[in-house]
Scaffold this motif. Structure first.
Motif, PDB file in Angstrom:
ATOM      1  N   ASN A 253       0.669  -1.369  -0.254  1.00 49.15           N
ATOM      2  CA  ASN A 253      -0.133   0.310  -0.118  1.00 49.15           C
ATOM      3  C   ASN A 253       1.364   1.203   0.129  1.00 49.15           C
ATOM      4  N   GLN A 254       0.040   2.176  -0.009  1.00 49.18           N
ATOM      5  CA  GLN A 254       0.548   3.802  -0.577  1.00 49.18           C
ATOM      6  C   GLN A 254       0.722   3.793   0.484  1.00 49.18           C
ATOM      7  N   ALA A 255       1.766   4.840   1.558  1.00 47.34           N
ATOM      8  CA  ALA A 255       1.060   5.544   3.032  1.00 47.34           C
ATOM      9  C   ALA A 255      -0.087   6.426   2.487  1.00 47.34           C
ATOM     10  N   ALA A 256      -0.553   6.708   3.886  1.00 46.36           N
ATOM     11  CA  ALA A 256      -1.471   7.208   3.932  1.00 46.36           C
ATOM     12  C   ALA A 256      -1.167   8.537   3.630  1.00 46.36           C
ATOM     13  N   PRO A 257      -2.353   8.914   3.417  1.00 49.23           N
ATOM     14  CA  PRO A 257      -2.231  10.963   3.195  1.00 49.23           C
ATOM     15  C   PRO A 257      -2.442  11.262   4.712  1.00 49.23           C
ATOM     16  N   PRO A 258      -2.024  12.236   4.953  1.00 53.00           N
ATOM     17  CA  PRO A 258      -1.782  13.161   6.105  1.00 53.00           C
ATOM     18  C   PRO A 258      -3.620  13.442   6.543  1.00 53.00           C
ATOM     19  N   ALA A 259      -3.337  13.531   7.731  1.00 54.11           N
ATOM     20  CA  ALA A 259      -5.286  13.295   8.852  1.00 54.11           C
ATOM     21  C   ALA A 259      -5.572  14.634   7.975  1.00 54.11           C
ATOM     22  N   GLY A 260      -6.946  14.687   8.000  1.00 51.70           N
ATOM     23  CA  GLY A 260      -7.516  16.168   7.466  1.00 51.70           C
ATOM     24  C   GLY A 260      -8.280  15.669   6.230  1.00 51.70           C
ATOM     25  N   ASP A 261      -8.739  16.954   5.775  1.00 49.67           N
ATOM     26  CA  ASP A 261      -9.599  17.190   4.645  1.00 49.67           C
ATOM     27  C   ASP A 261      -8.173  18.060   3.828  1.00 49.67           C
ATOM     28  N   GLY A 262      -7.535  17.797   3.798  1.00 47.71           N
ATOM     29  CA  GLY A 262      -5.803  18.591   2.796  1.00 47.71           C
ATOM     30  C   GLY A 262      -6.977  19.821   2.098  1.00 47.71           C
ATOM     31  N   CYS A 263      -7.377  20.471   2.418  1.00 46.78           N
ATOM     32  CA  CYS A 263      -8.036  21.959   1.622  1.00 46.78           C
ATOM     33  C   CYS A 263      -6.613  22.682   1.384  1.00 46.78           C
ATOM     34  N   ALA A 264      -5.924  22.746   2.994  1.00 50.64           N
ATOM     35  CA  ALA A 264      -5.312  23.733   3.216  1.00 50.64           C
ATOM     36  C   ALA A 264      -3.830  23.807   2.467  1.00 50.64           C
ATOM     37  N   ASP A 265      -3.839  21.903   1.933  1.00 44.36           N
ATOM     38  CA  ASP A 265      -2.477  21.655   1.098  1.00 44.36           C
ATOM     39  C   ASP A 265      -3.640  22.346  -0.259  1.00 44.36           C
ATOM     40  N   ALA A 266      -4.435  21.987  -0.836  1.00 45.20           N
ATOM     41  CA  ALA A 266      -4.888  22.106  -2.186  1.00 45.20           C
ATOM     42  C   ALA A 266      -4.161  23.507  -2.183  1.00 45.20           C
ATOM     43  N   GLN A 267      -4.618  24.597  -1.507  1.00 43.61           N
ATOM     44  CA  GLN A 267      -4.710  25.635  -1.702  1.00 43.61           C
ATOM     45  C   GLN A 267      -3.519  26.152  -1.432  1.00 43.61           C
ATOM     46  N   SER A 268      -2.424  25.373  -1.344  1.00 46.69           N
ATOM     47  CA  SER A 268      -0.803  25.682  -1.162  1.00 46.69           C
ATOM     48  C   SER A 268      -0.345  25.382  -2.805  1.00 46.69           C
ATOM     49  N   TRP A 269      -0.700  24.935  -3.550  1.00 46.14           N
ATOM     50  CA  TRP A 269      -0.737  23.739  -4.915  1.00 46.14           C
ATOM     51  C   TRP A 269      -1.141  25.619  -5.706  1.00 46.14           C
ATOM     52  N   VAL A 270      -2.783  25.638  -5.176  1.00 41.74           N
ATOM     53  CA  VAL A 270      -3.190  26.157  -6.137  1.00 41.74           C
ATOM     54  C   VAL A 270      -2.432  28.021  -5.925  1.00 41.74           C
ATOM     55  N   ASN A 271      -1.779  27.956  -4.891  1.00 39.19           N
ATOM     56  CA  ASN A 271      -1.137  29.306  -4.686  1.00 39.19           C
ATOM     57  C   ASN A 271       0.439  29.266  -5.840  1.00 39.19           C
ATOM     58  N   ASN A 272       1.211  28.041  -5.168  1.00 42.31           N
ATOM     59  CA  ASN A 272       2.101  27.912  -6.683  1.00 42.31           C
ATOM     60  C   ASN A 272       1.159  28.197  -7.524  1.00 42.31           C
ATOM     61  N   ILE A 273       1.070  27.926  -8.474  1.00 45.89           N
ATOM     62  CA  ILE A 273       0.366  27.942  -9.649  1.00 45.89           C
ATOM     63  C   ILE A 273       0.489  29.285 -10.011  1.00 45.89           C
ATOM     64  N   LEU A 274      -0.644  30.432  -8.962  1.00 46.41           N
ATOM     65  CA  LEU A 274      -0.914  31.718  -9.687  1.00 46.41           C
ATOM     66  C   LEU A 274       0.481  32.130  -9.129  1.00 46.41           C
ATOM     67  N   ASN A 275       1.393  32.049  -8.382  1.00 44.78           N
ATOM     68  CA  ASN A 275       2.516  32.661  -7.822  1.00 44.78           C
ATOM     69  C   ASN A 275       3.718  31.989  -7.290  1.00 44.78           C
ATOM     70  N   PRO A 276       4.221  31.171  -9.010  1.00 41.82           N
ATOM     71  CA  PRO A 276       5.526  30.450  -8.650  1.00 41.82           C
ATOM     72  C   PRO A 276       6.425  30.860  -8.576  1.00 41.82           C
ATOM     73  N   PRO A 277       7.076  30.069  -7.176  1.00 43.64           N
ATOM     74  CA  PRO A 277       8.431  29.929  -6.647  1.00 43.64           C
ATOM     75  C   PRO A 277       9.460  30.490  -6.747  1.00 43.64           C
ATOM     76  N   PRO A 278      10.426  31.320  -7.361  1.00 46.73           N
ATOM     77  CA  PRO A 278      11.516  31.517  -8.004  1.00 46.73           C
ATOM     78  C   PRO A 278      12.377  30.005  -7.893  1.00 46.73           C
ATOM     79  N   ALA A 279      12.826  30.163  -9.117  1.00 48.94           N
ATOM     80  CA  ALA A 279      13.378  29.731  -9.632  1.00 48.94           C
ATOM     81  C   ALA A 279      14.734  29.457  -9.343  1.00 48.94           C
ATOM     82  N   LYS A 280      15.646  27.922  -8.466  1.00 48.47           N
ATOM     83  CA  LYS A 280      16.826  27.701  -7.981  1.00 48.47           C
ATOM     84  C   LYS A 280      17.379  27.999  -8.839  1.00 48.47           C
ATOM     85  N   PRO A 281      18.517  28.437  -8.961  1.00 49.24           N
ATOM     86  CA  PRO A 281      20.271  28.607  -9.756  1.00 49.24           C
ATOM     87  C   PRO A 281      20.713  27.316  -9.980  1.00 49.24           C
ATOM     88  N   ARG A 282      21.162  26.703 -10.862  1.00 51.68           N
ATOM     89  CA  ARG A 282      21.991  25.670 -11.191  1.00 51.68           C
ATOM     90  C   ARG A 282      23.168  25.625 -11.407  1.00 51.68           C
TER      91      ARG A 282
END
Length: 311
Positions: A253-282
Motif C-alpha cells: 500500500n501507499q502510505a496513508a494521506p495526512p490527517a484532515g481534509d487536505g484543503c489547505a494543502d490543495a490551496q498551497s498548490w493553487v497558490n504556487n500555480i498563481l505565484n510560482p516560487p523563483p527557480a533555484k539557480p543550477r
C-alpha cells in the motif's frame, strides 16, 4: 555457454511456480545476462515484456508489489460495454484489473448514471492484462488497482471501436489548474465524492483547482475529501487508486494521506500555480541528471516471473 545455463536455470525456476512458459515468454527469458552484482535479469525491459502480453495470467487474482513497481496475477477484463459504462481506447488493451477494481468501476458507473446529464462513465486506462510497467504513459497502474475515469459525461454508451479511439475527454481546468472552468458541474463533485466515499478507495488524484473547488462546495461530511489529492495533470480524467485487498500479502500500500481534509494543502498548490516560487539557480558544477533507468524483470517482485510465464 554461461548465459545459456543461466537462462535454463531461470526457466526451470519459472516452471517450478506451476506455470508453463509460452514460446514468446521463453524467447524473452532466454536473452539474459549476468548483472554487475550477480543474478540473472532479462535483457528486455519490463515494459517490453509486460506490454507484449495479450491476456491475463491463469492464476488466482493477486497484486504483487507497489503501484509503480509490480504486476498483477489473474486480472479480469472490464467488458468493453455495459449498461452504465464503456471502456475507451480499446487498442491499448488496458481494460484489465483486479476483480475488486472491476467491481468498483461498475458500482461507480451506476452511481454516475443517477447524476443529471450522465448515463454512466467512460473508463480510461486500468492496467495491462498482467499489469507491470506500460510501454507508454503511466508510471503506476501496474498492479491492477488504478483506474482513470474520464471527465466527459457520456453522450452515448454505444460507441464503436473507431469512435472510442477518436473521441477525447474534456479539460476541467483554467489558469493552469488553479481553477475549474465552466465545464465543471456539481455532478463531477458528486461522482468523485461517491468514489472517495467507497471504503475500497485509498486515493483519488485530480488537478489542484478541482480539489479547492470541492473544498469550497462541500457543506456536509468532509471526511471523504482526505482521499482526494492534488496532482499534476489529471484535468481530463480523475485517477482512482484502490487499497491492497485484504489478505494480499504481496501487495504494498501507499502510505496513508495526512490527517484532515487536505484543503489547505490543495490551496498551497493553487497558490504556487498563481505565484510560482523563483527557480533555484543550477549549480554549474553539479553533475547532470541521468535519465531514469528502465525497470527490468529483476526489479519487480519475484512473483512477477511466474505471472509473466503463466498461461
Amino acid at each position: 555457454m554461461i548465459r545459456t545455463l543461466m537462462a535454463l536455470s531461470l526457466m526451470s525456476a519459472l516452471a517450478a511456480c506451476g506455470s508453463r512458459p509460452a514460446s514468446d515468454t521463453q524467447s524473452s527469458l532466454t536473452a539474459v545476462y549476468a548483472s554487475p552484482v550477480g543474478g540473472v535479469v532479462s535483457s528486455k525491459s519490463a515494459k517490453q515484456l509486460f506490454g507484449a502480453q495479450s491476456r491475463a495470467s491463469a492464476q488466482s487474482s493477486a497484486p504483487f508489489g507497489s503501484y509503480a513497481r509490480g504486476c498483477a496475477a489473474g486480472n479480469v477484463q472490464l467488458a468493453q460495454s455495459g449498461p452504465t459504462w464503456q471502456a475507451m481506447r480499446l487498442s491499448r488493451n488496458r481494460n484489465w484489473g483486479q476483480p475488486q477494481t472491476i467491481d468498483f468501476i461498475q458500482d461507480l458507473s451506476r452511481k454516475a448514471a443517477r447524476q443529471p446529464g450522465w448515463s454512466g462513465l467512460y473508463v480510461g486506462d486500468i492496467s495491462q492484462p498482467k499489469g507491470g510497467p506500460m510501454l507508454t504513459g503511466h508510471a503506476s497502474h501496474q498492479i491492477g488497482l488504478d483506474a482513470d475515469i474520464w471527465m466527459l459525461p457520456p453522450k452515448s454508451l454505444s460507441l464503436n471501436a473507431s469512435e472510442r479511439e477518436s473521441i477525447s475527454s474534456i479539460s476541467m481546468q483554467r489558469a493552469k489548474g488553479a481553477y475549474v472552468n465552466g465545464s465543471w458541474t456539481r455532478a463531477h463533485h458528486e461522482i468523485i465524492k461517491a468514489a472517495a466515499s467507497d471504503p475500497r478507495v485509498a486515493r483519488i488524484f485530480i488537478f489542484p483547482g478541482a480539489k479547492v473547488q470541492m473544498c469550497k462546495d462541500e457543506t456536509g461530511d468532509r471526511r471523504w475529501l482526505n482521499k482526494v489529492r492534488p496532482w499534476y495533470g489529471h484535468h481530463y480524467h480523475f485517477h482512482v487508486r484502490l487499497s491492497c485487498p485484504k489478505g494480499a500479502t504481496g501487495c504494498v500500500n501507499q502510505a496513508a494521506p495526512p490527517a484532515g481534509d487536505g484543503c489547505a494543502d490543495a490551496q498551497s498548490w493553487v497558490n504556487n500555480i498563481l505565484n510560482p516560487p523563483p527557480a533555484k539557480p543550477r549549480d554549474p558544477n553539479a553533475p547532470k541528471p541521468q535519465p531514469k533507468r528502465e525497470l527490468t524483470l529483476a526489479d519487480l517482485p519475484n512473483q512477477c516471473s511466474g505471472v509473466l510465464a503463466s498461461r
